[in-house]
Design a protein around this motif. Sequence first.
Motif, PDB file in Angstrom:
ATOM      1  N   ILE A  31       2.596  39.646   8.535  1.00  0.00           N
ATOM      2  CA  ILE A  31       3.117  39.785   7.188  1.00  0.00           C
ATOM      3  C   ILE A  31       4.628  39.926   7.277  1.00  0.00           C
ATOM      4  O   ILE A  31       5.157  40.437   8.269  1.00  0.00           O
ATOM      5  N   VAL A  32       5.318  39.431   6.270  1.00  0.00           N
ATOM      6  CA  VAL A  32       6.762  39.609   6.159  1.00  0.00           C
ATOM      7  C   VAL A  32       7.022  40.215   4.792  1.00  0.00           C
ATOM      8  O   VAL A  32       6.451  39.782   3.793  1.00  0.00           O
ATOM      9  N   THR A  33       7.886  41.219   4.768  1.00  0.00           N
ATOM     10  CA  THR A  33       8.187  41.907   3.524  1.00  0.00           C
ATOM     11  C   THR A  33       9.658  41.762   3.172  1.00  0.00           C
ATOM     12  O   THR A  33      10.491  41.405   4.020  1.00  0.00           O
ATOM     13  N   LEU A  34       9.954  42.077   1.928  1.00  0.00           N
ATOM     14  CA  LEU A  34      11.347  42.094   1.486  1.00  0.00           C
ATOM     15  C   LEU A  34      12.166  43.040   2.358  1.00  0.00           C
ATOM     16  O   LEU A  34      13.306  42.732   2.722  1.00  0.00           O
ATOM     17  N   ASP A  35      11.583  44.161   2.724  1.00  0.00           N
ATOM     18  CA  ASP A  35      12.277  45.101   3.608  1.00  0.00           C
ATOM     19  C   ASP A  35      12.646  44.451   4.938  1.00  0.00           C
ATOM     20  O   ASP A  35      13.743  44.663   5.460  1.00  0.00           O
ATOM     21  N   ASP A  36      11.728  43.644   5.495  1.00  0.00           N
ATOM     22  CA  ASP A  36      12.018  42.955   6.751  1.00  0.00           C
ATOM     23  C   ASP A  36      13.226  42.031   6.609  1.00  0.00           C
ATOM     24  O   ASP A  36      14.067  41.937   7.515  1.00  0.00           O
ATOM     25  N   LEU A  37      13.299  41.351   5.464  1.00  0.00           N
ATOM     26  CA  LEU A  37      14.431  40.448   5.224  1.00  0.00           C
ATOM     27  C   LEU A  37      15.745  41.219   5.103  1.00  0.00           C
ATOM     28  O   LEU A  37      16.778  40.789   5.621  1.00  0.00           O
ATOM     29  N   ILE A  38      15.720  42.366   4.444  1.00  0.00           N
ATOM     30  CA  ILE A  38      16.939  43.172   4.296  1.00  0.00           C
ATOM     31  C   ILE A  38      17.413  43.672   5.659  1.00  0.00           C
ATOM     32  O   ILE A  38      18.610  43.614   5.968  1.00  0.00           O
ATOM     33  N   VAL A  39      16.488  44.136   6.488  1.00  0.00           N
ATOM     34  CA  VAL A  39      16.858  44.600   7.827  1.00  0.00           C
ATOM     35  C   VAL A  39      17.441  43.448   8.645  1.00  0.00           C
ATOM     36  O   VAL A  39      18.441  43.608   9.340  1.00  0.00           O
ATOM     37  N   LEU A  40      16.842  42.266   8.539  1.00  0.00           N
ATOM     38  CA  LEU A  40      17.364  41.091   9.240  1.00  0.00           C
ATOM     39  C   LEU A  40      18.783  40.760   8.776  1.00  0.00           C
ATOM     40  O   LEU A  40      19.676  40.514   9.588  1.00  0.00           O
ATOM     41  N   LEU A  41      18.998  40.762   7.473  1.00  0.00           N
ATOM     42  CA  LEU A  41      20.333  40.469   6.943  1.00  0.00           C
ATOM     43  C   LEU A  41      21.364  41.501   7.409  1.00  0.00           C
ATOM     44  O   LEU A  41      22.502  41.155   7.697  1.00  0.00           O
ATOM     45  N   ALA A  42      20.947  42.742   7.481  1.00  0.00           N
ATOM     46  CA  ALA A  42      21.858  43.785   7.963  1.00  0.00           C
ATOM     47  C   ALA A  42      22.267  43.517   9.407  1.00  0.00           C
ATOM     48  O   ALA A  42      23.414  43.763   9.791  1.00  0.00           O
ATOM     49  N   ASP A  43      21.332  43.000  10.213  1.00  0.00           N
ATOM     50  CA  ASP A  43      21.651  42.657  11.598  1.00  0.00           C
ATOM     51  C   ASP A  43      22.566  41.431  11.683  1.00  0.00           C
ATOM     52  O   ASP A  43      23.381  41.326  12.595  1.00  0.00           O
ATOM     53  N   GLU A  44      22.422  40.516  10.735  1.00  0.00           N
ATOM     54  CA  GLU A  44      23.168  39.259  10.755  1.00  0.00           C
ATOM     55  C   GLU A  44      24.604  39.389  10.246  1.00  0.00           C
ATOM     56  O   GLU A  44      25.491  38.689  10.704  1.00  0.00           O
ATOM     57  N   PHE A  45      24.804  40.270   9.262  1.00  0.00           N
ATOM     58  CA  PHE A  45      26.117  40.386   8.630  1.00  0.00           C
ATOM     59  C   PHE A  45      26.729  41.744   8.930  1.00  0.00           C
ATOM     60  O   PHE A  45      26.038  42.749   9.023  1.00  0.00           O
ATOM     61  N   SER A  96      28.062  44.419   7.447  1.00  0.00           N
ATOM     62  CA  SER A  96      28.172  45.011   6.117  1.00  0.00           C
ATOM     63  C   SER A  96      27.625  46.431   6.139  1.00  0.00           C
ATOM     64  O   SER A  96      26.423  46.628   6.382  1.00  0.00           O
ATOM     65  N   GLN A  97      28.499  47.403   5.895  1.00  0.00           N
ATOM     66  CA  GLN A  97      28.062  48.791   5.892  1.00  0.00           C
ATOM     67  C   GLN A  97      26.984  49.056   4.840  1.00  0.00           C
ATOM     68  O   GLN A  97      25.994  49.728   5.134  1.00  0.00           O
ATOM     69  N   PRO A  98      27.118  48.513   3.603  1.00  0.00           N
ATOM     70  CA  PRO A  98      26.040  48.749   2.630  1.00  0.00           C
ATOM     71  C   PRO A  98      24.685  48.206   3.093  1.00  0.00           C
ATOM     72  O   PRO A  98      23.659  48.861   2.909  1.00  0.00           O
ATOM     73  N   LEU A  99      24.673  47.017   3.708  1.00  0.00           N
ATOM     74  CA  LEU A  99      23.420  46.475   4.235  1.00  0.00           C
ATOM     75  C   LEU A  99      22.892  47.328   5.390  1.00  0.00           C
ATOM     76  O   LEU A  99      21.688  47.574   5.497  1.00  0.00           O
ATOM     77  N   ASP A 100      23.797  47.794   6.252  1.00  0.00           N
ATOM     78  CA  ASP A 100      23.385  48.672   7.351  1.00  0.00           C
ATOM     79  C   ASP A 100      22.770  49.959   6.805  1.00  0.00           C
ATOM     80  O   ASP A 100      21.776  50.456   7.334  1.00  0.00           O
ATOM     81  N   ASP A 101      23.359  50.495   5.742  1.00  0.00           N
ATOM     82  CA  ASP A 101      22.834  51.718   5.132  1.00  0.00           C
ATOM     83  C   ASP A 101      21.438  51.478   4.551  1.00  0.00           C
ATOM     84  O   ASP A 101      20.539  52.306   4.728  1.00  0.00           O
ATOM     85  N   LEU A 102      21.259  50.353   3.847  1.00  0.00           N
ATOM     86  CA  LEU A 102      19.939  50.021   3.305  1.00  0.00           C
ATOM     87  C   LEU A 102      18.915  49.843   4.425  1.00  0.00           C
ATOM     88  O   LEU A 102      17.781  50.321   4.331  1.00  0.00           O
ATOM     89  N   ALA A 103      19.307  49.151   5.471  1.00  0.00           N
ATOM     90  CA  ALA A 103      18.400  48.924   6.598  1.00  0.00           C
ATOM     91  C   ALA A 103      17.990  50.246   7.231  1.00  0.00           C
ATOM     92  O   ALA A 103      16.826  50.434   7.596  1.00  0.00           O
ATOM     93  N   ALA A 104      18.922  51.188   7.345  1.00  0.00           N
ATOM     94  CA  ALA A 104      18.604  52.488   7.934  1.00  0.00           C
ATOM     95  C   ALA A 104      17.582  53.245   7.085  1.00  0.00           C
ATOM     96  O   ALA A 104      16.661  53.876   7.617  1.00  0.00           O
ATOM     97  N   VAL A 105      17.739  53.173   5.766  1.00  0.00           N
ATOM     98  CA  VAL A 105      16.765  53.822   4.880  1.00  0.00           C
ATOM     99  C   VAL A 105      15.396  53.179   5.055  1.00  0.00           C
ATOM    100  O   VAL A 105      14.377  53.862   5.200  1.00  0.00           O
ATOM    101  N   ILE A 106      15.360  51.862   5.048  1.00  0.00           N
ATOM    102  CA  ILE A 106      14.095  51.138   5.196  1.00  0.00           C
ATOM    103  C   ILE A 106      13.429  51.490   6.516  1.00  0.00           C
ATOM    104  O   ILE A 106      12.229  51.800   6.562  1.00  0.00           O
ATOM    105  N   GLU A 107      14.180  51.450   7.592  1.00  0.00           N
ATOM    106  CA  GLU A 107      13.603  51.724   8.897  1.00  0.00           C
ATOM    107  C   GLU A 107      13.110  53.162   9.019  1.00  0.00           C
ATOM    108  O   GLU A 107      12.096  53.424   9.657  1.00  0.00           O
ATOM    109  N   SER A 108      13.788  54.111   8.363  1.00  0.00           N
ATOM    110  CA  SER A 108      13.350  55.506   8.441  1.00  0.00           C
ATOM    111  C   SER A 108      12.060  55.745   7.667  1.00  0.00           C
ATOM    112  O   SER A 108      11.309  56.665   7.968  1.00  0.00           O
TER     113      SER A 108
END
Length: 148
Positions: A112-126, A128-140
């Motif tokens: 399965i792939v989720t929207l959260d997975d895509l956000i974490v991927l984008l945070a790794d690709e770009f 961007s501190q805001p994306l990194d912050d969102l990814a950290a929340v998702i991963e936690s």
Amino acid sequence: MKITDIIQEDVVTVYLDDTILDVAEVFRNERVGSAVVLDAHDEILGVVTDRDLVVYGQNFVDSLEHTTVNEVLSTDVFSVAPDVSVEELAARMREAGVRRVPVVEDGDLRGIVTLDDLIVLLADEFDSQPLDDLAAVIESESPPKDGD
């Protein structure tokens, strides 16, 4: 980029005749907000979410112990093959209005792939501190992945 790098292979599944209370317990125990719904032959019928349980399950508040997933499940099945690109997946998720997509190959559930997975991927690709912050929340808030 293909979605094979972000597919969650450990998919939580429930069955069409499971009760809403059973599904809620699975969500709590597995620390997830959705599950792929299977029929008695393990064919994919859709995805049930915590939102489905709350929004549609309220119609059955007096009989939750007897109400099955079948009564709250949307019959629209949306899935993708593992060779779909991230860009195509994002566009198809937007068009279908879904946040979780089963990955199916030759009729078999592969992940399965989720929207959260895509956000974490984008945070790794770009960078961007805001994306990194969102990814950290998702991963936690996410269940541990295989190997974690």
